[in-house]
Enzyme design. Structure first.
Site, PDB file in Angstrom:
ATOM      1  N   ARG A  96     -13.434  -4.879   3.337  1.00 29.44           N
ATOM      2  CA  ARG A  96     -12.326  -4.450   4.199  1.00 29.44           C
ATOM      3  C   ARG A  96     -12.568  -4.659   5.698  1.00 29.44           C
ATOM      4  O   ARG A  96     -11.809  -4.164   6.526  1.00 29.44           O
ATOM      5  CB  ARG A  96     -12.042  -2.958   3.936  1.00 29.44           C
ATOM      6  N   GLU A 117     -13.662  -0.940   6.421  1.00 30.01           N
ATOM      7  CA  GLU A 117     -13.004  -1.091   7.725  1.00 30.01           C
ATOM      8  C   GLU A 117     -13.827  -0.452   8.844  1.00 30.01           C
ATOM      9  O   GLU A 117     -13.678  -0.815   9.997  1.00 30.01           O
ATOM     10  CB  GLU A 117     -11.567  -0.546   7.704  1.00 30.01           C
ATOM     11  N   TRP A 125     -11.428  11.969   7.126  1.00 22.82           N
ATOM     12  CA  TRP A 125     -10.022  11.596   7.011  1.00 22.82           C
ATOM     13  C   TRP A 125      -9.902  10.094   6.876  1.00 22.82           C
ATOM     14  O   TRP A 125      -8.938   9.476   6.780  1.00 22.82           O
ATOM     15  CB  TRP A 125      -9.223  12.076   8.227  1.00 22.82           C
ATOM     16  N   GLU A 137      -8.879   2.153  -1.846  1.00 25.63           N
ATOM     17  CA  GLU A 137      -9.667   1.893  -0.633  1.00 25.63           C
ATOM     18  C   GLU A 137     -10.314   3.169  -0.108  1.00 25.63           C
ATOM     19  O   GLU A 137      -9.717   4.240  -0.181  1.00 25.63           O
ATOM     20  CB  GLU A 137      -8.715   1.317   0.431  1.00 25.63           C
ATOM     21  N   GLU A 179      -4.314  -7.456   4.779  1.00 27.47           N
ATOM     22  CA  GLU A 179      -3.457  -6.354   5.237  1.00 27.47           C
ATOM     23  C   GLU A 179      -2.579  -6.847   6.391  1.00 27.47           C
ATOM     24  O   GLU A 179      -3.047  -7.552   7.278  1.00 27.47           O
ATOM     25  CB  GLU A 179      -4.336  -5.194   5.714  1.00 27.47           C
ATOM     26  N   ARG A 183       0.865  -1.183   0.000  1.00 26.53           N
ATOM     27  CA  ARG A 183       0.000   0.000   0.000  1.00 26.53           C
ATOM     28  C   ARG A 183       0.897   1.225   0.000  1.00 26.53           C
ATOM     29  O   ARG A 183       1.836   1.296   0.803  1.00 26.53           O
ATOM     30  CB  ARG A 183      -0.873  -0.015   1.255  1.00 26.53           C
ATOM     31  N   TYR A 195      -2.161  11.802   7.798  1.00 31.15           N
ATOM     32  CA  TYR A 195      -2.391  10.528   8.468  1.00 31.15           C
ATOM     33  C   TYR A 195      -1.824   9.363   7.644  1.00 31.15           C
ATOM     34  O   TYR A 195      -2.063   9.269   6.448  1.00 31.15           O
ATOM     35  CB  TYR A 195      -3.895  10.318   8.681  1.00 31.15           C
ATOM     36  N   ASP A 220      -4.962   3.936  -0.072  1.00 29.92           N
ATOM     37  CA  ASP A 220      -6.093   4.205   0.821  1.00 29.92           C
ATOM     38  C   ASP A 220      -6.453   5.686   0.741  1.00 29.92           C
ATOM     39  O   ASP A 220      -5.650   6.549   1.112  1.00 29.92           O
ATOM     40  CB  ASP A 220      -5.664   3.838   2.255  1.00 29.92           C
ATOM     41  N   HIS A 239      -8.845   7.009   2.412  1.00 24.72           N
ATOM     42  CA  HIS A 239      -9.278   7.342   3.778  1.00 24.72           C
ATOM     43  C   HIS A 239     -10.496   8.253   3.848  1.00 24.72           C
ATOM     44  O   HIS A 239     -10.548   9.187   4.649  1.00 24.72           O
ATOM     45  CB  HIS A 239      -8.109   7.887   4.606  1.00 24.72           C
TER      46      HIS A 239
HETATM   47  O1  KDG Z   1      -8.095   2.689  13.662  1.00 17.54           O
HETATM   48  C1  KDG Z   1      -8.070   3.150  12.362  1.00 17.54           C
HETATM   49  C2  KDG Z   1      -6.953   2.503  11.576  1.00 17.54           C
HETATM   50  O2  KDG Z   1      -6.967   1.138  11.749  1.00 17.54           O
HETATM   51  C3  KDG Z   1      -7.103   2.788  10.122  1.00 17.54           C
HETATM   52  O3  KDG Z   1      -7.096   4.159   9.923  1.00 17.54           O
HETATM   53  C4  KDG Z   1      -6.001   2.131   9.322  1.00 17.54           C
HETATM   54  O4  KDG Z   1      -6.998   2.886   7.284  1.00 17.54           O
HETATM   55  C5  KDG Z   1      -6.365   2.043   7.874  1.00 17.54           C
HETATM   56  C6  KDG Z   1      -5.966   0.848   7.168  1.00 17.54           C
HETATM   57  O5  KDG Z   1      -6.326   0.748   5.994  1.00 17.54           O
HETATM   58  O6  KDG Z   1      -5.338  -0.002   7.767  1.00 17.54           O
HETATM   59 MG    MG Z   2      -7.914   1.989   5.509  1.00 18.57          MG
END
Ligand code: KDG
Ligand code: MG
Length: 412
Positions: A293, A272, A412, A246, A349, A147, A159, A220, A222
């Site tokens: 995810r 996620e 974010w 993602e 992951e 990634r 981030y 990602d 985000h």
């Molecule tokens: O707690 C949040 C994180 O696990 C996340 O932001 C990590 O985006 C993430 C990822 O794809 O692992």
């Molecule tokens: Mg993520």
């Protein structure tokens, strides 16, 4: 046999983790992960105060019924706190069932469908050069999928982006631990979507050119883009053959992905922050995603995640289970056992935990030539050193907040 005792351990070896420790009347112990990053104590209380007392004396082998009892019985269903709590109990009961049978959990779930699980690492860099160096480190260590996250010119800390010093291990921590005396609130970062959209194709081009066609490259977003911005990005990185994009748009706005699909063939991954099969209903039936995810930890355990994957399998959608460091080694093991046993596995992951975490949680999963394997120890294959865990007290830690230049709070 029955559930005799349930302890909820909160520990912070390098970062916070919440673990359910379920013990049967025969003295068999099962572990379950209930870590919800930045909201850990709410799940610990949910488990200690509302769940554990209702389960003492129940048949520990009634896993599906216990899941339904906690899910339907409570009336208030779904949501990250509830589903992480259910997950912890569910994982612990599966751990016990497999230990009783004397087999690694994947064998109870139907047995291995493959020899190992293709895994991706997190490479990042504040500049393209430092990102390329980080990717090289992972490739040299056997990863076939990486990634990529990069700094954006003109923006400060973003981030998930940091430089890796040569020889540094793959440690990376999503949540910032609060230092003593500092205000109890998250760090803040700033964001500019237009600058990011301009820069990312250049980042993809550089990585593809440097590493050739075989490397799987993931990214990602985000949740930071609007639907049309995400469609633009998905189209602009298409020439570099991304494995997936993602969380292009905010997770709760599921029909947003229709717009991205209308404009691009870049594979999409999301979930996620989801915690139930119902969160995926539109996404799966309309084939708006390619990868799921979720993690066992935030989606109701092995039972909850298996429901999602069975549904996804009907539509040819594969797994990409969430495996950051805030999924504990117990949750990671749950992901791995399920991933090995389902037909529609895609990729896993893998953000390895720090040495201090792994001194408290002793794992038997292994990584070899880009593939993870849960190992052959009975159950989940993770042991919690409770004495060592008790020495690491909870430390408040939060994920950052993101703002635009004018101060507007942004996804974010
Ligand atoms: O707690 C949040 C994180 O696990 C996340 O932001 C990590 O985006 C993430 C990822 O794809 O692992
Ligand atoms: Mg993520």
């Amino acid at each position: 046999m029955a559930i005799d005792r349930i302890d909820i351990d909160v520990t912070s070896p390098g970062r916070n983790f919440v673990t359910a420790v379920v013990t049967t009347s025969e003295g068999i112990t099962g572990l379950g992960d209930a870590t919800l990053n930045g909201r850990e104590l709410s799940v610990a209380s949910y488990l200690r105060d509302h769940v554990a007392p209702t389960l003492i004396g129940r048949d520990e082998s009634a896993i599906e019924q216990t899941w339904q009892y906690l899910y339907r019985g409570a009336y208030w269903r779904r949501g990250p706190v509830t589903m992480s709590a259910i997950a912890a109990i569910d994982m612990a009961l599966w751990d016990i069932a497999a230990k009783k049978a004397g087999v690694p959990l994947y064998k109870l779930l139907g047995g291995a469908c493959r020899t190992g699980l293709l895994s991706y690492a997190h490479a990042s860099g504040t500049t393209i050069d430092s990102l390329l160096a980080a990717v090289r480190g992972y490739v040299e260590n056997g990863f076939h999928a990486v990634r990529i996250q990069a700094g954006v010119p003109g923006l400060g800390q973003i981030y998930g982006v940091h430089d890796t010093a040569p020889g540094e291990t793959y440690e990376y921590e999503p949540a910032g631990r609060l230092t003593e005396g500092a205000p109890l609130r998250p760090a803040e970062e700033s964001w500019d979507t237009a600058a990011y959209l301009r820069h990312l194709p250049e980042v993809f081009a550089a990585v593809r050119e440097e590493f050739g066609g075989d490397l799987r490259i993931l990214h990602d977003g985000h949740h930071r883009m609007s639907p049309i911005e995400a469609a633009k990005l998905a189209r602009s990185i298409e020439p570099y053959d991304p494995f997936w994009l993602e969380d292009a748009t905010p997770g709760e706005d599921q029909t947003a992905l229709r717009l991205i699909r209308q404009h691009s063939v870049t594979p999409l991954a999301i979930g996620e922050v989801f915690n139930s099969v119902h969160d995926y209903q539109v996404l799966i039936t309309e084939r708006l995603i390619d990868y799921v995810r979720s993690s066992a930890t935030h989606a109701g355990g092995i039972t909850g995640l298996r429901q999602i994957m069975t549904f996804a399998g009907v539509y040819g959608i594969r797994s990409g289970f969430h495996g950051p460091t805030d999924v504990s080694p117990v949750g990671m093991a749950a992901n791995l056992h399920l991933g090995l046993a389902i037909h529609n596995f895609g990729i896993q992951e893998y953000m390895p935990h720090s040495d201090v975490t792994l001194e408290v949680f002793r794992t038997s999963y292994r990584f070899e030539d880009g593939l993870l394997h849960p190992g052959e120890a009975p159950g989940l294959g993770v042991e919690l050193d409770r004495e060592a865990a008790a020495a690491h007290e909870y430390v408040p830690a939060y994920l950052p907040v993101n703002r635009l230049a004018d101060g507007t709070v942004h996804d974010w």
